[in-house]
Design a protein around this motif. Structure first.
Motif: not given
Length: 123
Positions: A1-12
């Protein structure tokens, strides 16, 4: 099963930098393209960059060219998006997506999507 997980967002603050990561699993990475899309409030989702995982070909939309850099780490099954010189116009939810084969910025070409990560650029 294909799984993608994003990370690293935030406020700048404007002029700042963020690094997004897309961790992929469940498929043979080398035959795929991974793309980054973003969707700002009230706007359509747009493709801003992609990279082909077998040979590293890249694409950047004019809106991010020269400021964003996409890269792949096949050993870690990860694609990164380095975002520099951020402006308030970059505020959006950022998604990674994958398709088997060549790069594209058409949403319809991508079957598997991550959940998205928020990027907010404000003073």
């Amino acid at each position: 099963q294909v799984h993608l997980v994003e990370s690293g967002g935030g406020s700048v603050q404007p002029g700042g930098s963020l690094r997004l990561s897309c961790a992929a699993s469940g498929f043979t990475l080398i035959y795929h393209t991974i793309a980054w899309f973003r969707q700002a409030p009230g706007k359509e989702r747009e493709g801003i960059s992609w990279i082909t995982l077998n040979d590293g070909h890249t694409y950047y939309a004019d809106s991010v060219k020269g400021r964003f850099t996409i890269s792949r780490d096949n050993a870690r099954n990860t694609v990164n998006l380095q975002m520099d010189s951020l402006t308030p116009e970059d505020t959006a939810v950022y998604y990674c997506a994958t398709r088997r084969g060549r790069g594209s910025t058409w949403i319809e070409d991508y079957v598997h999507w991550g959940q998205g990560t928020q990027v907010t650029v404000s003073a």
